[in-house]
Design an enzyme around this catalytic site. Sequence first.
Site, PDB file in Angstrom:
ATOM      1  N   ASP A 127       0.633  -1.334   0.186  1.00 44.94           N
ATOM      2  CA  ASP A 127       0.176   0.102  -0.144  1.00 44.94           C
ATOM      3  C   ASP A 127       0.851   1.199  -0.134  1.00 44.94           C
ATOM      4  O   ASP A 127       1.735   1.531   0.595  1.00 44.94           O
ATOM      5  CB  ASP A 127      -0.960   0.009   1.288  1.00 44.94           C
ATOM      6  N   HIS A 134      -4.444  13.689   0.251  1.00 47.99           N
ATOM      7  CA  HIS A 134      -4.553  13.060   1.492  1.00 47.99           C
ATOM      8  C   HIS A 134      -3.336  13.139   2.780  1.00 47.99           C
ATOM      9  O   HIS A 134      -3.564  13.559   3.979  1.00 47.99           O
ATOM     10  CB  HIS A 134      -4.800  11.544   1.188  1.00 47.99           C
ATOM     11  N   GLU A 200     -11.024   4.209   3.083  1.00 53.43           N
ATOM     12  CA  GLU A 200      -9.949   4.828   2.413  1.00 53.43           C
ATOM     13  C   GLU A 200     -10.231   4.490   0.985  1.00 53.43           C
ATOM     14  O   GLU A 200     -10.302   3.310   0.409  1.00 53.43           O
ATOM     15  CB  GLU A 200      -8.558   4.434   2.965  1.00 53.43           C
ATOM     16  N   GLU A 202      -8.997   4.142  -2.782  1.00 50.80           N
ATOM     17  CA  GLU A 202      -7.691   4.082  -3.209  1.00 50.80           C
ATOM     18  C   GLU A 202      -7.786   3.322  -4.848  1.00 50.80           C
ATOM     19  O   GLU A 202      -8.929   2.714  -4.889  1.00 50.80           O
ATOM     20  CB  GLU A 202      -6.741   3.385  -2.470  1.00 50.80           C
ATOM     21  N   ASP A 234      -9.182   0.776   1.523  1.00 52.45           N
ATOM     22  CA  ASP A 234      -8.358   0.083   2.667  1.00 52.45           C
ATOM     23  C   ASP A 234      -8.974   0.436   3.911  1.00 52.45           C
ATOM     24  O   ASP A 234      -8.631   1.588   4.522  1.00 52.45           O
ATOM     25  CB  ASP A 234      -7.187   0.896   2.230  1.00 52.45           C
ATOM     26  N   ARG A 238      -9.304   3.740  12.897  1.00 49.64           N
ATOM     27  CA  ARG A 238      -8.254   4.857  13.392  1.00 49.64           C
ATOM     28  C   ARG A 238      -7.771   5.119  14.660  1.00 49.64           C
ATOM     29  O   ARG A 238      -6.738   5.187  15.229  1.00 49.64           O
ATOM     30  CB  ARG A 238      -9.108   6.119  12.986  1.00 49.64           C
ATOM     31  N   GLN A 241      -5.276   2.077  15.036  1.00 51.16           N
ATOM     32  CA  GLN A 241      -3.929   2.915  14.370  1.00 51.16           C
ATOM     33  C   GLN A 241      -3.085   3.616  15.202  1.00 51.16           C
ATOM     34  O   GLN A 241      -2.071   3.818  14.997  1.00 51.16           O
ATOM     35  CB  GLN A 241      -4.307   3.218  13.076  1.00 51.16           C
ATOM     36  N   LYS A 254      -5.403  -2.077   9.843  1.00 53.05           N
ATOM     37  CA  LYS A 254      -5.523  -2.319   8.426  1.00 53.05           C
ATOM     38  C   LYS A 254      -5.941  -3.835   8.041  1.00 53.05           C
ATOM     39  O   LYS A 254      -6.470  -4.113   6.973  1.00 53.05           O
ATOM     40  CB  LYS A 254      -4.402  -1.826   7.652  1.00 53.05           C
ATOM     41  N   THR A 258      -9.393  -5.811   3.667  1.00 61.69           N
ATOM     42  CA  THR A 258      -9.195  -4.964   2.322  1.00 61.69           C
ATOM     43  C   THR A 258     -10.220  -5.201   1.182  1.00 61.69           C
ATOM     44  O   THR A 258      -9.937  -6.580   0.799  1.00 61.69           O
ATOM     45  CB  THR A 258      -7.667  -4.892   1.587  1.00 61.69           C
ATOM     46  N   GLU A 375     -10.586  12.502   7.030  1.00 57.91           N
ATOM     47  CA  GLU A 375     -10.648  13.899   6.373  1.00 57.91           C
ATOM     48  C   GLU A 375     -11.948  14.685   6.447  1.00 57.91           C
ATOM     49  O   GLU A 375     -11.753  15.932   6.745  1.00 57.91           O
ATOM     50  CB  GLU A 375      -9.967  13.802   5.122  1.00 57.91           C
TER      51      GLU A 375
END
Lengths: 428, 428
Positions: A127, A134, A200, A202, A234, A238, A241, A254, A258, A375
Amino acid sequence: MNEQHSWVASANGHADFPLQNLPLGIFSPPGGRPRAGVAIGDSILDLEALLATGLLQGDAATAALACEGGRLNGFFALGRQPRLALRERLSVLLSEGNDSRAVVRDCLHLASECEMALPASIGDYTDFYVGIEHAKNVGKLFRPDNPLLPNYKYVPIGYHGRASTVRPSGTPVRRPKGQTPPKEQGGGPGFGPCARLDFELELGIWIGRGNAMGESIPLDRAEEHVAGYCLLNDWSARDIQAWEYQPLGPFLSKSFITSLSPWVVTAEALEPFRCAQAPRPEGDPQPLPYLWNAADQAEGALDIQLEVLLQTAHMREQGLAAERISLSNTRSMYWTVAQLVAHHSVNGCQLQPGDLFGSGTLSGAAPGQFGSLLEITEGGKQPLLLASGESRRFLEDGDEVILRARCVAPGQVSIGFGECRGRIVAAS
Amino acid sequence: MNEQHSWVASANGHADFPLQNLPLGIFSPPGGRPRAGVAIGDSILDLEALLATGLLQGDAATAALACEGGRLNGFFALGRQPRLALRERLSVLLSEGNDSRAVVRDCLHLASECEMALPASIGDYTDFYVGIEHAKNVGKLFRPDNPLLPNYKYVPIGYHGRASTVRPSGTPVRRPKGQTPPKEQGGGPGFGPCARLDFELELGIWIGRGNAMGESIPLDRAEEHVAGYCLLNDWSARDIQAWEYQPLGPFLSKSFITSLSPWVVTAEALEPFRCAQAPRPEGDPQPLPYLWNAADQAEGALDIQLEVLLQTAHMREQGLAAERISLSNTRSMYWTVAQLVAHHSVNGCQLQPGDLFGSGTLSGAAPGQFGSLLEITEGGKQPLLLASGESRRFLEDGDEVILRARCVAPGQVSIGFGECRGRIVAAS
């Protein structure tokens, strides 16, 4: 412009799969075993059945044969020429007026009746982190004055991800459990279901031909090692993480799942949607020589519109459609896909057919273009208000996230990627 | 004490492979294809040939059959009971005085004439960081007053490594190229062959039975998911690492190669060398419940002596033996292997047979016990002086690093792991 129509009526004007796309995937028809197919409109063309008709010859037959065994790794390994030959032959066979259409029609299945699998066995999943908006948005949450670290504009930042839990669109996303940050400075962590579950947005990249260990892939040969593209979610915990990631990077936050869109949109189908890499802002450094050549700058980027939709359990119950919560584009990639391949192998790291890259989250610079809730909600501080009257800081059980992609260019038939969906289920 | 001798004379008193070890691996005899074998003294017992003799029955035969195909993944998937049955039967067949020895002898190859391969196809490779003395030593280089980060004593820190470049002992180690840190603050990076090439002494752990995605493996069942152990050299490019690793962790600084000793020392062979986990120092936190039970604390750790030897090109030319530069032990692991398995799967991450874990570098607290040159030379500041009159800050082309392991316990026949070797070759 190739405006050619297909005798598969649903393909003409199809948002994702007109004759100009022809992505490959692995599907199971009702009661049947997994096999390779090509999406055309609302149907899937069975490549094994087509091969048996004798309508494929030469390189096209070689390519179709390499798709056997319920995974596309062998096909990816062949590289561009056989892939292109198959594409050209399929384009002829599926075109309006083709004489063999009665035979080919017998090889079609209705996509809605089929189940999709992962297109390939994934050896390694890497990844990246090349969505610069971002990186800036996330960096600002930690370092408002200096969001990007000093290496960002030199190194296509990436890390190894977990291959065993990559799953096709539609697989339920179980909320992970784990250690969460201490409530007070110096205290011990909490433990329980993730309370800050995020998506996420991607771009996924499928590696085609590999390289031998110890050999680097030069930038001007890098495109030859890319088989195709997909959408990648992804999923990110949080809270887990934030607590675990120092000093070696994200891990359990993560690795629970996925999600991928199951169709491999080939490099050839995306040719009309290539574009120049956005000029580097004044003051940005020149890339090192192994990461720079003029051709890659001129046409190595991709112009793909990306969107994220959210449908809550309440919306489903009320019959409300999913709401779009982000509209972004692959042009926010600070490095091209060729640069990622060249960088990944510069140390002699071996890439293999079926390896998967993620681009990193692709956000635009403005609100409405962000590729994660982190975000959109500024780390959970500003709730996202939905038209249904609900709000979200992070994902709740029952929420479904849907990623879509669309390629549009003047004088070109638009194509899409199909969806990458995942619905959150409660922690076990 | 099981002092049983073998009719394979070289096994009796063998440093690594007496009758009490019986590790499995994949070997190719001269001119033959790769197949499964068991190390006994200076020989390898061909399991396929043995199966064909009819001397294996029931679970032992099931286990041997699962070893076919040139990789042990299927054998790993079976779990403990068939593995134990095979071990017990092999122990009988290879014991002094066994009546079938003439038949079994025909299944032996001289190890020195065979080539070893990786024992399994590796799905995912995870590298942990649980050697607490290493974490302290490295942390001190950056944060003298506070070497361990706040999460260290709660989270078994780990990250995903690169599976495609794991190789068996003896594979040459090509010096990687890459971006190196700027010479001055705010400057651009350099590029070229790594100038700070290092080794890392680690224990490798082979995962046996897997788990379904979304299901956690509880600590008290974790041992059932471990098939065996090996030595692992996590070769590291320190200059590349220093520049690339923020914020997502090491990537190209590690992915050029990882070396393994090729024999899988089974969990059963290591039973006599299990020990109590070292008591946590006063003030260390109690692990969270999913990482703690009394049985694991009482006997979940391993007492394995580890050593690192170095032989330079000059030493080879002069006929000088390799020099030992470190003597360490697996007791420096802050977390047990069972705790690693429980942690890795607590979020529902799927483990699969043939997945590989690295422990992280295993250093002792004192000089002479460090598992990397980074620690031995204090980041390159204090050269290591060798008996040959040479010195090293980091590895030079032609240097060969050899890892060894030895298990010793009162009243037990000692066993070893065989070697994990790698010689540095110049960058291409």
